[in-house]
Design an enzyme around this catalytic site. Structure first.
Site, PDB file in Angstrom:
ATOM      1  CB  CYS A   1       0.545  -9.204   0.254  1.00 59.26           C
ATOM      2  SG  CYS A   1       1.010  -9.573  -1.459  1.00 59.26           S
TER       3      CYS A   1
ATOM      4  CG  HIS B   1      -2.281 -12.508  -1.205  1.00 56.13           C
ATOM      5  ND1 HIS B   1      -1.968 -11.202  -0.923  1.00 56.13           N
ATOM      6  CD2 HIS B   1      -2.899 -13.003  -0.085  1.00 56.13           C
ATOM      7  CE1 HIS B   1      -2.390 -10.909   0.297  1.00 56.13           C
ATOM      8  NE2 HIS B   1      -2.951 -11.982   0.824  1.00 56.13           N
TER       9      HIS B   1
ATOM     10  CB  CYS C   1       5.784  12.971  -5.208  1.00 60.99           C
ATOM     11  SG  CYS C   1       7.014  14.254  -5.533  1.00 60.99           S
TER      12      CYS C   1
ATOM     13  CB  CYS D   1       6.466  13.278  -9.144  1.00 59.81           C
ATOM     14  SG  CYS D   1       5.120  14.431  -8.832  1.00 59.81           S
ATOM     15  CB  CYS D   2       8.127  17.584  -7.721  1.00 60.79           C
ATOM     16  SG  CYS D   2       6.372  17.613  -7.333  1.00 60.79           S
TER      17      CYS D   2
ATOM     18  CG  ASP E   1      -3.901 -12.049   4.295  1.00 62.41           C
ATOM     19  OD1 ASP E   1      -3.088 -11.117   4.422  1.00 62.41           O
ATOM     20  OD2 ASP E   1      -4.356 -12.397   3.194  1.00 62.41           O
TER      21      ASP E   1
ATOM     22  CB  CYS F   1       3.849  17.370  -4.513  1.00 66.75           C
ATOM     23  SG  CYS F   1       3.626  15.851  -5.491  1.00 66.75           S
TER      24      CYS F   1
END
Length: 610
Positions: free
Chosen positions: A283, A310, A233, A259-260, A327, A236
């Site tokens: 990824c 992946h 968020c 949120c918030c 990777d 926050c």
């Protein structure tokens, strides 16, 4: 009365927006209960000794005055709302308080955005502003099939063509600290050459470009790109709160977090020019950007996509005459069997895409081909080969005859290589390190036990020493030899849990605000342990002495125990043993989060190591 309430609302302390938000939201819930059941006396009484009321509601300066202004009367340890207060009046006051809450949180979000904007302006990352070149257009679709899997092959084939924009490649090279990486590679090569002369390095001397690739991967993973588990968020800063959702905008997935009273967005960009600026993702973003930067450096690289959700990269080694698995999101080089054996994934289809080729490389990533064939049910093998040949023909239509001949010869050599099945190496048996524990558990990739054992090599036997150390700040194990006062690092392994035998309730915590990192007990647990095993039985060696050095920090009532065990039990006497366990065990009798911190170091320091 209304003016008193308004004044009390304005007098609430707003310095800490999070404390303000939590306190006011609790007040709104209390008022909602009274409005819903005005005759229920239980909802009209607030016990000030209640832990939540004391620590979350009344902790806000000015809250008690507001409660009194609303009609609550203090009666010993309780605040009681008078029955004379009308429901209509409460509804009016509730609306006023809620409006003020929305105003404060919105203001904080705007301040946060403004601060972020100023920071971006101050530390502006380069932005690619030139118009993009249309290098290859696949207006003619060669995959005329209703099979979604086969159609997706052609979409992936289009993606990699954006890597061949020469202007964009020049821009990409400006993002890479080439001179620093070259110096690091030269130093690593010097150490290896020195180890070869002292007979402590038994492997062939690596090629400079292959070794540079390892250093480049390390830099990309640890310094350039940032992994995103869940959206934090922007008010926050917390990741595990709010209400997540998914949207689709202009063909791009957009993850959103409410949120918030603020929506934070995370766009899953596919354009590499944008990723060079944002430098974060999972990824998909890692592999996309890394494969492009490999092309910027002149490597022949291809983007590799697996059906088990992946993606990663393969880079062709001219010296070794083979494709090397890389990777970038897990910082691993040349460990193709790790997905089957370390991650425990069911491998079925893995397709590699480059500018002028496409190849089914599934067989490289699985060493049980008979079982693999049974899992391949998305299409017939004939259909897959037909589509691959069509895409390959389209990609190579403008290639010279010499280039086509070279590609055909290299493909034939690769097909012969893919037929070989081999046993997994020690590195390929290790679990995944990228992503948070919760994120990996949600994908079924995290195990509490790696059952890894340190074993000796012929070089260790000759040196009559076995040295390993762990740096928490860098999150790497290093195996090394001591030659007088000089320490020569022979091998490095990423991630604290890759070389553990087993662990219980342990994770690596990075405090970005305090710039500290440590291994710690997981939240809401009262005991934890981590165990390493050293087993020299196969080499018929015995351990004559053990030296261990590590730092810990204990808060309040925690306790740390260090335990040595051998094959016969937890006590080591004067006799020699072939295998031992080293266990760090932690226990407490109250639930206090983070009162145990192993190896607590600054994030940017090499620091003392275990």
């Amino acid at each position: 009365m209304s003016s008193i309430v308004e004044k009390s609302v304005e007098n609430l302390e707003e310095k800490d927006v999070e404390i303000f938000r939590v306190s006011v939201e609790i007040l709104l819930k209390l008022l909602d209960n009274v409005i819903k059941e005005p005759k229920n006396l239980k909802y009209r009484t607030i016990r000030m000794g209640n832990k939540t009321i004391k620590e979350k509601l009344l902790v806000l300066s000015g809250m008690k005055d507001l409660l009194l202004a609303l009609g609550f009367e203090e009666d010993g340890e309780c605040l009681t709302l008078s029955t004379k207060v009308l429901v209509g009046s409460l509804k009016k006051h509730r609306s006023l308080i809620n409006s003020h809450l929305q105003k404060v949180t919105k203001s904080e979000a705007e301040k946060s955005a403004e601060s972020c904007s100023k920071t971006i302006e101050k530390y502006q990352r380069p932005i690619y502003k030139k118009p993009r070149k249309a290098l290859l257009t696949f207006e003619e679709c060669v995959v005329n099939s209703s099979n979604q899997f086969l159609r997706e092959l052609e979409n992936r084939a289009n993606l990699v063509m954006s890597y061949e924009d020469e202007d964009l490649q020049e821009f990409g090279r400006q993002c890479i600290p080439l001179e620093k990486l070259k110096l690091q590679t030269q130093e690593k090569l010097r150490q290896i050459q020195k180890a070869i002369k002292s007979n402590s390095w038994k492997e062939p001397e690596p090629n400079y470009l292959d070794l540079f690739l390892v250093e480049f991967t390390e830099w990309f993973n640890t310094s350039f790109f940032t992994w995103i588990n869940q959206i934090p968020c922007k008010v926050c800063g917390q990741q595990n709160k709010g209400r997540p959702s998914m949207a689709l905008e202009n063909g791009l997935r957009v993850e959103e977090l409410l949120c918030c009273a603020t929506v934070t967005r995370f766009v899953r960009y596919e354009d590499v020019a944008t990723l060079l600026t944002t430098r974060m993702g999972r990824c998909g973003e890692y592999a996309n950007c890394f494969t492009f930067l490999c092309r910027c450096l002149g490597y022949e690289a291809r983007y590799v996509a697996a059906t088990f959700d992946h993606v990663w990269t393969e880079v062709y080694s001219v010296t070794q005459k083979r494709w090397i698995h890389v990777d970038p999101s897990d910082n691993v080089v040349d460990a193709p069997l790790m997905y089957q054996h370390g991650w425990k994934r069911n491998v079925d289809y893995i397709i590699a895409h480059s500018k002028d080729d496409v190849q089914d490389v599934t067989w490289r990533y699985c060493n049980d081909h008979s079982q693999l064939l049974k899992r391949r049910k998305r299409c017939s093998e004939f259909e897959l080969i037909r589509v691959i040949l069509k895409i390959r023909e389209k990609k190579q239509k403008d290639c010279s005859e010499a280039r086509k001949k070279f590609l055909a010869k290299r493909t034939l050599a690769e097909l012969v290589e893919l037929m070989v099945m081999r046993e997994p190496t020690v590195d390929e048996l290790k679990g995944r390190s990228s992503g948070s524990l919760a994120w990996r558990q949600s994908r079924g990739e995290q195990q509490s036990s790696a059952f890894f054992s340190f074993t000796a090599t012929e070089a260790d036997k000759k040196q009559k020493q076995f040295n390993v150390r762990y740096s928490c700040s860098r999150d790497v194990y290093e195996k090394y030899v001591k030659n007088g006062q000089e320490v020569i690092v022979l091998d490095t392994t990423k991630s604290w849990n890759s070389c553990q035998y087993s662990s219980h309730n342990i994770f690596r915590k990075v405090e970005h605000d305090w710039k500290m990192t440590y291994l710690a007990r997981t939240e809401d647990t009262n005991e934890a342990s981590i165990e390493w095993r050293f087993d020299f039985t196969a080499q018929d060696l015995k351990i004559s002495s053990v030296f261990i050095n590590f730092e810990t920090k204990v808060y309040e009532n925690g306790r740390i125990s260090l335990l040595f065990m051998n094959e016969n039990g937890p006590q080591i006497g004067l006799e020699l043993y072939r295998s031992i366990f080293i266990i760090i065990f932690y226990r407490e009798y109250k639930f206090i989060y983070f009162n145990l911190k192993f190896w607590r170091f600054k994030v940017d320091e090499t620091g003392p190591v275990f």
